[in-house]
Write a protein that holds these residues in place. Structure first.
Motif, PDB file in Angstrom:
ATOM      1  N   PRO A 484      41.122 -21.848 -70.056  1.00  0.00           N
ATOM      2  CA  PRO A 484      40.676 -22.914 -70.950  1.00  0.00           C
ATOM      3  C   PRO A 484      41.087 -24.277 -70.404  1.00  0.00           C
ATOM      4  O   PRO A 484      42.280 -24.566 -70.274  1.00  0.00           O
ATOM      5  CB  PRO A 484      41.417 -22.591 -72.259  1.00  0.00           C
ATOM      6  N   PHE A 485      40.110 -25.116 -70.077  1.00  0.00           N
ATOM      7  CA  PHE A 485      40.409 -26.434 -69.506  1.00  0.00           C
ATOM      8  C   PHE A 485      40.239 -27.520 -70.557  1.00  0.00           C
ATOM      9  O   PHE A 485      39.254 -27.551 -71.299  1.00  0.00           O
ATOM     10  CB  PHE A 485      39.500 -26.713 -68.304  1.00  0.00           C
ATOM     11  N   HIS A 486      41.222 -28.416 -70.585  1.00  0.00           N
ATOM     12  CA  HIS A 486      41.228 -29.543 -71.522  1.00  0.00           C
ATOM     13  C   HIS A 486      41.162 -30.840 -70.744  1.00  0.00           C
ATOM     14  O   HIS A 486      41.939 -31.050 -69.803  1.00  0.00           O
ATOM     15  CB  HIS A 486      42.498 -29.506 -72.372  1.00  0.00           C
ATOM     16  N   LEU A 487      40.240 -31.716 -71.148  1.00  0.00           N
ATOM     17  CA  LEU A 487      40.110 -33.049 -70.556  1.00  0.00           C
ATOM     18  C   LEU A 487      40.599 -34.071 -71.567  1.00  0.00           C
ATOM     19  O   LEU A 487      40.068 -34.163 -72.680  1.00  0.00           O
ATOM     20  CB  LEU A 487      38.652 -33.332 -70.177  1.00  0.00           C
ATOM     21  N   HIS A 488      41.608 -34.831 -71.207  1.00  0.00           N
ATOM     22  CA  HIS A 488      42.132 -35.867 -72.085  1.00  0.00           C
ATOM     23  C   HIS A 488      41.186 -37.072 -72.100  1.00  0.00           C
ATOM     24  O   HIS A 488      40.520 -37.373 -71.117  1.00  0.00           O
ATOM     25  CB  HIS A 488      43.509 -36.322 -71.591  1.00  0.00           C
ATOM     26  N   GLY A 489      41.164 -37.774 -73.234  1.00  0.00           N
ATOM     27  CA  GLY A 489      40.430 -39.028 -73.330  1.00  0.00           C
ATOM     28  C   GLY A 489      38.943 -38.906 -73.558  1.00  0.00           C
ATOM     29  O   GLY A 489      38.271 -39.931 -73.741  1.00  0.00           O
ATOM     30  N   TYR A 490      38.415 -37.695 -73.583  1.00  0.00           N
ATOM     31  CA  TYR A 490      36.960 -37.514 -73.665  1.00  0.00           C
ATOM     32  C   TYR A 490      36.601 -36.265 -74.457  1.00  0.00           C
ATOM     33  O   TYR A 490      37.351 -35.290 -74.499  1.00  0.00           O
ATOM     34  CB  TYR A 490      36.352 -37.353 -72.265  1.00  0.00           C
ATOM     35  N   ASN A 491      35.418 -36.301 -75.060  1.00  0.00           N
ATOM     36  CA  ASN A 491      34.653 -35.101 -75.363  1.00  0.00           C
ATOM     37  C   ASN A 491      33.640 -34.908 -74.244  1.00  0.00           C
ATOM     38  O   ASN A 491      33.285 -35.853 -73.531  1.00  0.00           O
ATOM     39  CB  ASN A 491      33.909 -35.230 -76.689  1.00  0.00           C
ATOM     40  N   PHE A 492      33.171 -33.686 -74.083  1.00  0.00           N
ATOM     41  CA  PHE A 492      32.139 -33.402 -73.081  1.00  0.00           C
ATOM     42  C   PHE A 492      31.183 -32.384 -73.660  1.00  0.00           C
ATOM     43  O   PHE A 492      31.450 -31.738 -74.684  1.00  0.00           O
ATOM     44  CB  PHE A 492      32.765 -32.891 -71.779  1.00  0.00           C
ATOM     45  N   PHE A 493      30.052 -32.237 -73.017  1.00  0.00           N
ATOM     46  CA  PHE A 493      29.050 -31.251 -73.423  1.00  0.00           C
ATOM     47  C   PHE A 493      29.086 -30.068 -72.458  1.00  0.00           C
ATOM     48  O   PHE A 493      29.049 -30.261 -71.234  1.00  0.00           O
ATOM     49  CB  PHE A 493      27.657 -31.871 -73.450  1.00  0.00           C
ATOM     50  N   VAL A 494      29.163 -28.870 -73.022  1.00  0.00           N
ATOM     51  CA  VAL A 494      29.174 -27.650 -72.217  1.00  0.00           C
ATOM     52  C   VAL A 494      27.719 -27.244 -71.992  1.00  0.00           C
ATOM     53  O   VAL A 494      27.104 -26.581 -72.833  1.00  0.00           O
ATOM     54  CB  VAL A 494      29.959 -26.527 -72.925  1.00  0.00           C
ATOM     55  N   VAL A 495      27.162 -27.656 -70.856  1.00  0.00           N
ATOM     56  CA  VAL A 495      25.723 -27.491 -70.639  1.00  0.00           C
ATOM     57  C   VAL A 495      25.354 -26.144 -70.052  1.00  0.00           C
ATOM     58  O   VAL A 495      24.183 -25.742 -70.092  1.00  0.00           O
ATOM     59  CB  VAL A 495      25.173 -28.629 -69.741  1.00  0.00           C
ATOM     60  N   GLY A 496      26.332 -25.421 -69.476  1.00  0.00           N
ATOM     61  CA  GLY A 496      25.998 -24.133 -68.891  1.00  0.00           C
ATOM     62  C   GLY A 496      27.225 -23.314 -68.591  1.00  0.00           C
ATOM     63  O   GLY A 496      28.328 -23.850 -68.428  1.00  0.00           O
TER      64      GLY A 496
END
Length: 582
Positions: A484-496
């Motif tokens: 499980p990867f977490h990116l700080h400072g952002y939301n992102f879209f899981v496109v695939g």
């Protein structure tokens, strides 16, 4: 007109004024005292690090648009930072919290005040320690309500509560980690999972088995816990026919978890504080760092029903495979009634996990659109590697390690954000590679070589407002495993996402660019890949790491430097005056 009727008119007029006049954002203040408290679980008492003496810690409540001020005073023997997991911290990395990334830790006896705004977010997030393994007991929920007068985009629940899934070690968790490092092996797995800090009655602790703490959804704050008075089972009281919103958080250090409620269906309505298209499910899977909101209707025969959680693991490695339980208690039913147990998916049920993940879709409504980047300025491809390095000081002569694009990340002794903001030389390099140095059959036969893994504090520079596509590829270096990867400072879209090696010529044609799930933490499947997209519109230094604490400690992490844009409104805010010293 009589006084009684006049009073009703006045009250109604006042109510109409409240709902028709926009409410100004509020400032919410909290005091977090980091203290060592005696806590007992599984008939084992030990001193643990807590916030305000509570495990889990206090819930933070806010509305979209509010300003939060949290003063943290550290009375424990360990250095401390607090990360507000999922809060975007726009231009304000100083409040993000990861040690030696955006700040140096708060030393024992010191204080630091986190100031941040909750902008454009509503839903369930959480906070936790972001240094060492202290988040095992230093964590709590963040509940962000919509702006005043804005309804949920789903049926209004009768009441709501938070359910925090976690882990418990009978031994000191820091000593457990240190022992693993000394041996060069994975640390011992936890002794129990927990729901709101309690493992439930399936664990052997006879003197507490008959007691349970019942919450009727009436108290927004968690109880102050005195060790001798805290039972080992958490219970929620519900009324027949009513609908409840459960805010579920996976605060476990190292385990993906299944969750289910006996006899009751759940309707998923939100993930990682982003609304999603509702769907019904008998169980859910949630990775460390993720949150999931579900609606549950108390529509079964009045009784007592177990809520249960257990690990998901689809490879043969040791995990805590024990089941934690709490009780869904219908009002008026005697506590002598034996609860019904739910049917959880099998521990290695990858088909359920894939099916559940496939149903996650952004709500993508006019009010809550899915603003997926359609054009990509920067394409990144990161390989996830586990391996073994020589270790002369380890008892068996080797140590497990982890890397992204063959780089095992090393944190400096100066916070990266400070080094970037003040242009300090020699702290980090800006040459993290966009792709691995060597291409190979990433998910083929197991490889034991590290393929040139190196240590380094190397960051990736991203232009402001550019659109980024990142493919995270699991590899069979040593073994395949989910991450499980977490990116700080952002939301992102899981496109695939997919199993096997990512094919840049074919797989992008399968991407969902209409309503992909929006997240801040995403699972990369075992022996597979996940593609995410985001717009880099938040300048600063932002950490990205595996949210399995064991892998983060082995080096499975990196950071992005997102450059400033034009002018002060697109630039990093000045640092606060009370930043902890390095």
């Amino acid at each position: 007109m009589g006084c009684f009727h006049a009073s009703i008119v006045i009250v109604l007029l006042g109510f109409l004024m409240l709902v028709s006049v926009p409410t100004e954002a509020a400032t919410k203040k909290y005091q977090f005292d980091v203290v060592v408290s005696n806590v007992s679980r599984l008939c084992h008492a030990k001193p643990v690090v807590t916030v305000n003496g509570r495990f889990p810690g206090p819930t933070i409540y806010a509305r979209e648009g509010d300003r939060l001020i949290v003063n943290v005073t550290n009375y424990a023997q360990y250095n401390m930072t607090i990360h507000w997991h999922g809060v975007k911290q726009l231009r304000n990395g100083w409040a993000d919290g990861p040690a030696y990334v955006t700040q140096c830790p708060i030393r024992s006896g010191g204080s630091y005040t986190y100031h941040f705004n909750v902008t454009g977010q509503r839903g369930t997030l959480w906070w936790h320690a972001h240094v060492l393994w202290l988040r095992a007991t230093v964590h709590g929920a963040i509940v962000i309500m919509p702006e005043q007068g804005v309804p949920y985009p789903f049926p209004q629940p009768y009441q709501e509560t938070e359910l925090i899934l976690g882990e418990w070690w009978n031994a000191d968790v820091e000593e457990v980690e240190q022992q693993g490092n000394l041996l060069g092996l994975p640390p011992n797995t936890s002794d129990a999972h927990t729901i709101n800090g309690k493992p439930g009655p399936l664990f052997p602790c006879p003197e507490k088995r008959k007691r349970s703490h019942s919450s009727a959804f009436t108290d927004r704050e968690a109880l102050t816990e005195h060790d001798d008075d805290v039972p080992d089972t958490y219970a929620l009281e519900v009324e027949s026919g009513k609908t409840y919103l459960l805010r579920i958080i996976n605060a476990a250090l190292n385990d993906d978890l299944f969750f289910a409620i006996a006899g009751h269906s759940m309707t998923v309505v939100e993930i990682d504080a982003a609304y999603c298209k509702p769907f019904n499910t008998s169980a859910l899977v949630i990775a460390p760092g993720q949150t999931t909101n579900v609606l549950v209707r108390a529509d079964q025969a009045p009784g007592r029903y177990f809520m249960a959680t257990r690990s998901f693991m689809d490879i043969p490695i040791p995990v805590d495979n024990k089941t934690a339980t709490a009780i869904l208690q219908y009002r008026g039913v005697p506590t002598t009634v034996v609860p019904v147990m739910p049917q959880l998916p099998a521990p290695n049920d990858t088909s359920f996990v894939a099916s559940f993940s496939d149903q996650l879709r952004s709500l993508n409504s006019p009010r809550y659109p899915a603003s997926v980047p359609l054009d990509v300025d920067r394409r990144l491809f990161y390989t996830i590697g586990l391996g073994v390095n020589p270790c002369p000081t380890c008892l068996n002569g080797t140590r497990l390690t982890a890397s992204l694009n063959n780089i095992t990340f090393v944190l400096p002794q100066v916070a990266l954000l400070q080094a970037h903001y003040y242009d300090m030389k020699g702290v980090f390099r800006l040459d993290f590679p966009d792709r691995p140095p060597t291409s190979f059959n990433y998910t083929g036969a197991p490889l034991t070589a590290n393929l040139g893994t190196s240590l380094g504090t190397r960051l990736s520079r991203i232009a402001f407002n550019s659109t980024v596509e990142l493919v995270l590829q699991d590899t069979n270096l040593l073994m395949v495993e989910s991450h499980p990867f977490h990116l700080h400072g952002y939301n992102f879209f899981v496109v695939g996402t997919g199993i096997g090696n990512f094919d840049p010529a074919k797989d992008p044609a399968t991407f969902n660019l209409i309503d992909p799930p929006e997240r801040n933490t995403v699972g990369v499947p075992t022996g597979g890949w996940t593609a995410i997209r985001f717009r880099a519109d938040n300048p600063g230094v932002w950490f990205m790491h595996c949210h399995l604490e064991v892998h983060t400690s082995w080096g499975l992490k990196m950071a992005f430097v997102v450059e400033n844009g034009d002018g002060p409104e697109e630039s990093i805010l000045p640092p606060p005056m009370d930043l902890p010293p390095c």
